[in-house]
Design a protein around this motif. Structure first.
Motif, PDB file in Angstrom:
ATOM      1  N   LYS A 111      21.487  33.805  15.112  1.00 15.57           N
ATOM      2  CA  LYS A 111      21.863  33.916  13.705  1.00 15.57           C
ATOM      3  C   LYS A 111      20.686  34.367  12.849  1.00 15.57           C
ATOM      4  N   LYS A 112      19.465  33.936  13.213  1.00 15.56           N
ATOM      5  CA  LYS A 112      18.276  34.364  12.461  1.00 15.56           C
ATOM      6  C   LYS A 112      18.054  35.861  12.617  1.00 15.56           C
ATOM      7  N   ASP A 113      18.207  36.366  13.834  1.00 12.04           N
ATOM      8  CA  ASP A 113      18.034  37.799  14.071  1.00 12.04           C
ATOM      9  C   ASP A 113      19.069  38.604  13.283  1.00 12.04           C
ATOM     10  N   ARG A 114      20.284  38.131  13.292  1.00  9.79           N
ATOM     11  CA  ARG A 114      21.358  38.814  12.563  1.00  9.79           C
ATOM     12  C   ARG A 114      21.071  38.801  11.061  1.00  9.79           C
ATOM     13  N   LYS A 115      20.592  37.681  10.558  1.00 12.43           N
ATOM     14  CA  LYS A 115      20.272  37.546   9.131  1.00 12.43           C
ATOM     15  C   LYS A 115      19.138  38.497   8.752  1.00 12.43           C
ATOM     16  N   LYS A 116      18.119  38.604   9.608  1.00 11.63           N
ATOM     17  CA  LYS A 116      17.007  39.518   9.340  1.00 11.63           C
ATOM     18  C   LYS A 116      17.469  40.976   9.338  1.00 11.63           C
TER      19      LYS A 116
ATOM     20  N   GLU B  59      19.283  41.566   6.074  1.00 11.68           N
ATOM     21  CA  GLU B  59      18.312  41.655   4.980  1.00 11.68           C
ATOM     22  C   GLU B  59      17.591  43.003   4.999  1.00 11.68           C
TER      23      GLU B  59
END
Length: 88
Positions: free
Chosen positions: A2-7, A10
């Motif tokens: 989820k962090k990779d997707r969020k980055k 962004e």
């Protein structure tokens, strides 16, 4: 994950924001040029319409010349308002 997707999202938003600003700057420059050129044409045509009134053999300008002059005034006004809208 989820962090990779969020980055990634962004990053895409940042790239789009930069692209949007670049387009706004280019449109602003083009509209500024249109305003300046329209204003010059408006001044030239206004002088051409006014000048004969001071000459002894006055020939009245026909309606089409005034209509064309009005159209140029409207181009200047609409372009400047559109430019103001883009810059906001």
């Amino acid at each position: 994950m989820k962090k990779d997707r969020k980055k990634q999202v962004e990053l895409i938003v940042k790239i789009f924001s930069v692209f949007e600003n670049l387009v706004a700057i280019i449109l602003s420059l083009l509209l500024g040029l249109i305003i300046i050129l329209s204003l010059v044409a408006l001044i030239r045509q206004s002088i051409a319409l006014i000048e004969p009134t001071f000459l002894p053999n006055h020939i009245r300008a026909d309606f089409e010349q005034y209509q064309e002059l009005f159209g140029k005034v409207m181009v200047v006004i609409i372009s400047s308002e559109f430019l103001r809208t883009i810059l906001k």
